[in-house]
Design a protein around this motif. Structure first.
Motif, PDB file in Angstrom:
ATOM      1  N   CYS A  67     -16.538  -1.128  -3.135  1.00  9.60           N
ATOM      2  CA  CYS A  67     -15.755  -0.119  -2.430  1.00  9.60           C
ATOM      3  C   CYS A  67     -16.151   1.280  -2.894  1.00  9.60           C
ATOM      4  O   CYS A  67     -16.269   2.208  -2.085  1.00  9.60           O
ATOM      5  N   VAL A  68     -16.342   1.435  -4.212  1.00  8.44           N
ATOM      6  CA  VAL A  68     -16.708   2.737  -4.772  1.00  8.44           C
ATOM      7  C   VAL A  68     -18.046   3.204  -4.221  1.00  8.44           C
ATOM      8  O   VAL A  68     -18.231   4.377  -3.870  1.00  8.44           O
ATOM      9  N   GLY A  69     -18.999   2.288  -4.137  1.00  9.28           N
ATOM     10  CA  GLY A  69     -20.330   2.650  -3.667  1.00  9.28           C
ATOM     11  C   GLY A  69     -20.334   3.194  -2.262  1.00  9.28           C
ATOM     12  O   GLY A  69     -21.170   4.018  -1.900  1.00  9.28           O
ATOM     13  N   CYS A  70     -19.374   2.770  -1.454  1.00  8.28           N
ATOM     14  CA  CYS A  70     -19.300   3.222  -0.058  1.00  8.28           C
ATOM     15  C   CYS A  70     -18.405   4.446   0.109  1.00  8.28           C
ATOM     16  O   CYS A  70     -18.702   5.334   0.906  1.00  8.28           O
ATOM     17  N   HIS A  71     -17.311   4.503  -0.661  1.00  9.69           N
ATOM     18  CA  HIS A  71     -16.257   5.473  -0.361  1.00  9.69           C
ATOM     19  C   HIS A  71     -16.154   6.664  -1.313  1.00  9.69           C
ATOM     20  O   HIS A  71     -15.474   7.632  -0.971  1.00  9.69           O
ATOM     21  N   GLN A 151     -15.986  -6.009  -7.089  1.00 10.88           N
ATOM     22  CA  GLN A 151     -16.232  -5.110  -5.964  1.00 10.88           C
ATOM     23  C   GLN A 151     -14.986  -4.350  -5.529  1.00 10.88           C
ATOM     24  O   GLN A 151     -15.072  -3.186  -5.154  1.00 10.88           O
ATOM     25  N   VAL A 152     -13.820  -5.002  -5.586  1.00 18.26           N
ATOM     26  CA  VAL A 152     -12.621  -4.409  -4.989  1.00 18.26           C
ATOM     27  C   VAL A 152     -11.538  -4.045  -5.998  1.00 18.26           C
ATOM     28  O   VAL A 152     -10.485  -3.518  -5.618  1.00 18.26           O
ATOM     29  N   GLY A 153     -11.748  -4.314  -7.277  1.00 18.93           N
ATOM     30  CA  GLY A 153     -10.743  -3.979  -8.272  1.00 18.93           C
ATOM     31  C   GLY A 153      -9.485  -4.799  -8.084  1.00 18.93           C
ATOM     32  O   GLY A 153      -9.522  -6.027  -8.037  1.00 18.93           O
ATOM     33  N   CYS A 154      -8.334  -4.125  -7.955  1.00 15.91           N
ATOM     34  CA  CYS A 154      -7.054  -4.843  -7.845  1.00 15.91           C
ATOM     35  C   CYS A 154      -6.721  -5.256  -6.427  1.00 15.91           C
ATOM     36  O   CYS A 154      -5.687  -5.886  -6.189  1.00 15.91           O
ATOM     37  N   TRP A 155      -7.577  -4.938  -5.463  1.00 14.00           N
ATOM     38  CA  TRP A 155      -7.240  -5.179  -4.061  1.00 14.00           C
ATOM     39  C   TRP A 155      -7.013  -6.654  -3.756  1.00 14.00           C
ATOM     40  O   TRP A 155      -6.222  -7.007  -2.877  1.00 14.00           O
ATOM     41  N   ALA A 156      -7.699  -7.537  -4.481  1.00 15.54           N
ATOM     42  CA  ALA A 156      -7.582  -8.967  -4.200  1.00 15.54           C
ATOM     43  C   ALA A 156      -6.196  -9.519  -4.504  1.00 15.54           C
ATOM     44  O   ALA A 156      -5.885 -10.659  -4.156  1.00 15.54           O
ATOM     45  N   SER A 157      -5.336  -8.722  -5.158  1.00 15.16           N
ATOM     46  CA  SER A 157      -3.977  -9.175  -5.456  1.00 15.16           C
ATOM     47  C   SER A 157      -2.963  -8.691  -4.428  1.00 15.16           C
ATOM     48  O   SER A 157      -1.784  -9.014  -4.514  1.00 15.16           O
ATOM     49  N   CYS A 158      -3.420  -7.936  -3.436  1.00 16.71           N
ATOM     50  CA  CYS A 158      -2.516  -7.326  -2.448  1.00 16.71           C
ATOM     51  C   CYS A 158      -2.634  -8.062  -1.118  1.00 16.71           C
ATOM     52  O   CYS A 158      -3.725  -8.146  -0.548  1.00 16.71           O
ATOM     53  N   HIS A 159      -1.498  -8.583  -0.620  1.00 17.74           N
ATOM     54  CA  HIS A 159      -1.521  -9.409   0.593  1.00 17.74           C
ATOM     55  C   HIS A 159      -0.443  -9.002   1.587  1.00 17.74           C
ATOM     56  O   HIS A 159       0.574  -8.405   1.221  1.00 17.74           O
ATOM     57  N   ASN A 160      -0.659  -9.390   2.835  1.00 15.98           N
ATOM     58  CA  ASN A 160       0.256  -9.020   3.911  1.00 15.98           C
ATOM     59  C   ASN A 160       1.663  -9.584   3.745  1.00 15.98           C
ATOM     60  O   ASN A 160       2.629  -9.038   4.288  1.00 15.98           O
ATOM     61  N   SER A 250       8.594   2.386  -5.231  1.00 15.20           N
ATOM     62  CA  SER A 250       8.586   0.979  -5.616  1.00 15.20           C
ATOM     63  C   SER A 250       7.628   0.213  -4.711  1.00 15.20           C
ATOM     64  O   SER A 250       7.176   0.710  -3.681  1.00 15.20           O
ATOM     65  N   GLY A 251       7.320  -1.025  -5.118  1.00 16.45           N
ATOM     66  CA  GLY A 251       6.522  -1.910  -4.288  1.00 16.45           C
ATOM     67  C   GLY A 251       5.173  -1.323  -3.896  1.00 16.45           C
ATOM     68  O   GLY A 251       4.457  -0.762  -4.703  1.00 16.45           O
ATOM     69  N   ARG A 252       4.857  -1.424  -2.610  1.00 22.73           N
ATOM     70  CA  ARG A 252       3.551  -0.978  -2.113  1.00 22.73           C
ATOM     71  C   ARG A 252       3.450   0.533  -1.961  1.00 22.73           C
ATOM     72  O   ARG A 252       2.385   1.049  -1.617  1.00 22.73           O
ATOM     73  N   PHE A 253       4.519   1.266  -2.219  1.00 21.71           N
ATOM     74  CA  PHE A 253       4.513   2.708  -1.997  1.00 21.71           C
ATOM     75  C   PHE A 253       3.931   3.455  -3.207  1.00 21.71           C
ATOM     76  O   PHE A 253       4.507   4.406  -3.726  1.00 21.71           O
ATOM     77  N   HIS A 254       2.799   2.975  -3.654  1.00 25.98           N
ATOM     78  CA  HIS A 254       2.119   3.552  -4.806  1.00 25.98           C
ATOM     79  C   HIS A 254       0.828   4.225  -4.367  1.00 25.98           C
ATOM     80  O   HIS A 254       0.448   4.181  -3.194  1.00 25.98           O
ATOM     81  N   HIS A 255       0.160   4.857  -5.310  1.00 23.32           N
ATOM     82  CA  HIS A 255      -1.195   5.358  -5.124  1.00 23.32           C
ATOM     83  C   HIS A 255      -2.100   4.489  -6.000  1.00 23.32           C
ATOM     84  O   HIS A 255      -1.786   4.254  -7.171  1.00 23.32           O
ATOM     85  N   VAL A 256      -3.185   4.008  -5.447  1.00 31.87           N
ATOM     86  CA  VAL A 256      -4.040   3.065  -6.158  1.00 31.87           C
ATOM     87  C   VAL A 256      -5.489   3.555  -6.182  1.00 31.87           C
ATOM     88  O   VAL A 256      -5.904   4.385  -5.371  1.00 31.87           O
ATOM     89  N   SER A 257      -6.257   2.995  -7.102  1.00 29.24           N
ATOM     90  CA  SER A 257      -7.680   3.313  -7.172  1.00 29.24           C
ATOM     91  C   SER A 257      -8.487   2.213  -6.502  1.00 29.24           C
ATOM     92  O   SER A 257      -7.977   1.123  -6.207  1.00 29.24           O
TER      93      SER A 257
END
Length: 274
Positions: A67-71, A151-160, A250-257
């Motif tokens: 993700c970093v390499g692209c964004h 590749q994605v850091g913590c993103w793999a722990s975030c789900h719909n 709280s919850g998903r209302f955070h800022h993430v890297s």
């Protein structure tokens, strides 16, 4: 696939309560600084990231790109923040500040890895779900069994279907389908508890492995949070992600890297000083 647990260290401390401690004492003037940008992701969960019709970078991830390499460009991010803030990806309302920098430093000795985060937490959030903590700072470390971890850091722990997602189960927290994450979290508010354990999707606590400690303080508008954890070993490159809950979010209302790495006597996005 079976959903496995996230290993977690939750470290909630009163502001300034650890001022007299000597948990972490590196000379931070000698540790290189690396600014990373955290941003509000809205409802762009891992399912969104992996769907080609929603995310043009899906093909690149399948090729092994990060993700970093692209964004990441010129120290910032090239996202379409207007899209991230609109009703498509943030139906509850976007924060006034969609992204901001966090300075990351690291140092190590034979026993410990020390990580320091410095940032100004913005106000103007749409969610005030945490009545106790004005700010929470979290670091997440995936193991090598988590899909796309490097590749994605913590993103793999975030789900719909996780808590605070639209229409999701409010009792379900972050999880991984394979592997696990170790987490360290510092919370600013009164009454926050110190815990070391394993968080499952049912929010149960058991075990713990990082042996982590934390201290944090606010000076003017700037927060400084220092984590101390067991040293994974010299020569290792450790992937990580950062999440900041600001303005009582709280919850998903955070800022993430995005996903970054710490090099412990090795090359990494953040190079730890010995």
């Amino acid at each position: 696939m079976k959903k496995t647990a996230l290993s977690m260290v939750t470290l909630g401390l009163l502001m300034g309560a650890a001022a007299g401690s000597a948990w972490a004492a590196p000379d931070w003037s000698k540790a290189p600084k690396r600014d990373i940008t955290v941003f509000h992701p809205g409802t762009a969960a891992m399912e969104w990231v992996g769907k080609k019709s929603d995310h043009s970078g899906t093909a690149g991830l399948k090729k092994g790109e990060t993700c970093v390499g692209c964004h990441e460009e010129k120290g910032g991010l090239n996202f379409n923040f207007k899209r991230l803030a609109d009703k498509e990806l943030e139906p509850a309302g976007a924060p006034k500040t969609m992204n901001y920098p966090v300075t990351v430093q690291a140092a190590y000795d034979a026993s410990n890895l020390y990580i320091r985060l410095t940032f100004k937490a913005p106000t103007g959030g749409a969610n005030k779900g945490d009545k106790v903590n004005e700010v929470k700072a979290t670091m997440l470390f995936p193991d090598d069994k988590v899909p796309l971890a490097s590749q994605v850091g913590c993103w793999a722990s975030c789900h719909n279907d996780a808590r605070t997602m639209p229409g999701a189960d409010d009792k379900k927290t972050k999880y991984t389908k394979e592997g696990s994450y170790q987490l360290m979290q510092w919370a600013s508010g009164k009454g926050a508890k110190v815990a070391d354990g394993t968080v499952t999707t049912e929010r149960k606590m058991d075990g713990g492995s990082l042996g982590a400690k934390a201290e944090g303080a606010k000076s003017g508008e700037t927060y400084t949070v220092t984590f101390t954890r067991k040293n994974p070993g010299e020569g290792k490159v450790v992937p990580f992600g950062v999440a900041i809950h600001a303005d009582n979010a709280s919850g998903r209302f955070h800022h993430v890297s995005l996903g970054y790495t710490i090099g412990i006597g090795a090359d990494g996005d953040v190079k730890a000083a010995k």
